[in-house]
Design an enzyme around this catalytic site. Sequence first.
Site, PDB file in Angstrom:
ATOM      1  CG  ASP A  15      -1.665  -1.093   1.558  1.00  0.00           C
ATOM      2  OD1 ASP A  15      -1.973  -1.819   0.620  1.00  0.00           O
ATOM      3  OD2 ASP A  15      -1.986  -1.270   2.753  1.00  0.00           O
TER       4      ASP A  15
HETATM    5  N1  URA Z   1      -1.108  -5.769   4.250  1.00  0.00           N
HETATM    6  C1  URA Z   1      -1.537  -4.500   4.199  1.00  0.00           C
HETATM    7  O1  URA Z   1      -2.500  -4.136   4.852  1.00  0.00           O
HETATM    8  N2  URA Z   1      -0.865  -3.652   3.398  1.00  0.00           N
HETATM    9  C2  URA Z   1       0.213  -3.997   2.667  1.00  0.00           C
HETATM   10  O2  URA Z   1       0.790  -3.156   1.984  1.00  0.00           O
HETATM   11  C3  URA Z   1       0.641  -5.319   2.750  1.00  0.00           C
HETATM   12  C4  URA Z   1      -0.031  -6.192   3.545  1.00  0.00           C
END
Ligand code: URA
Length: 233
Positions: free
Chosen positions: A102
């Site tokens: 993310d």
């Molecule tokens: N889980 C999440 O919530 N975000 C990520 O970027 C990776 C795993």
Amino acid sequence: MRLVKLIANLGYGSRKEIQTAIKNGWVTDRDGNTLKATSQTPHEDILFDDEPLDPAPGMVLAMNKPLGYTCSTNDQGKLVYDLLPDRYRMRKPVLSTIGRLDKETSGLLLFTDDGTFLHKVISPKANVGKVYEVTLDRPMKGNETALFASGEMMLESEDKPLKPAMLEVLDDTHARVILHEGRYHQVRRMFAATGNHVTNLSRTQIGGLSLGCLEDGQWRMLDEADKARIFEG
Ligand code: URA
């Protein structure tokens, strides 16, 4: 492959621009001999503007993704590709991230232009574990480890339970989570389902490969030993 196509596919310019570069004598071998469009010099001996060519297709690299960068080639705002040489965006075959993080997650992110390798890493068969360090808004309740490990945890609007995940509690608001799958916003949603909120999330390991000494925004090419490490541990 012909020299013009080989260099153009590495993103150094259009075929026309590479033809001009060859005519201008900017493409040489390591002894300084000017190469012709028909030259059959091995990739590793070719220099462009006195610099060795970027790696041939089949490259894998690891980045320490900073917060605030998006794993996309064309979103608005800061992109993980902005941290790589510009020409990497023009490579053929295309350089892709292996999975995503993310925008507000930092840590270990892999890229490759090798589709077979990419699928090998994300394949459920390979069962590659990903390690995340988590900071939480509130103290954990104490039932999270069992819930995450149960293999029965359901996330909202999904119809399949999560695979068992390992939770290592570091203190009441810090934990390490190991996942063997990669659902959308998975770590954040898992803690949200327990009534908590993730305030900081960073991936520190993929299989047996760690971030090592990569600083925020830094990246490095992986060698065969690094690549093998992904499938260990
Ligand atoms: N889980 C999440 O919530 N975000 C990520 O970027 C990776 C795993």
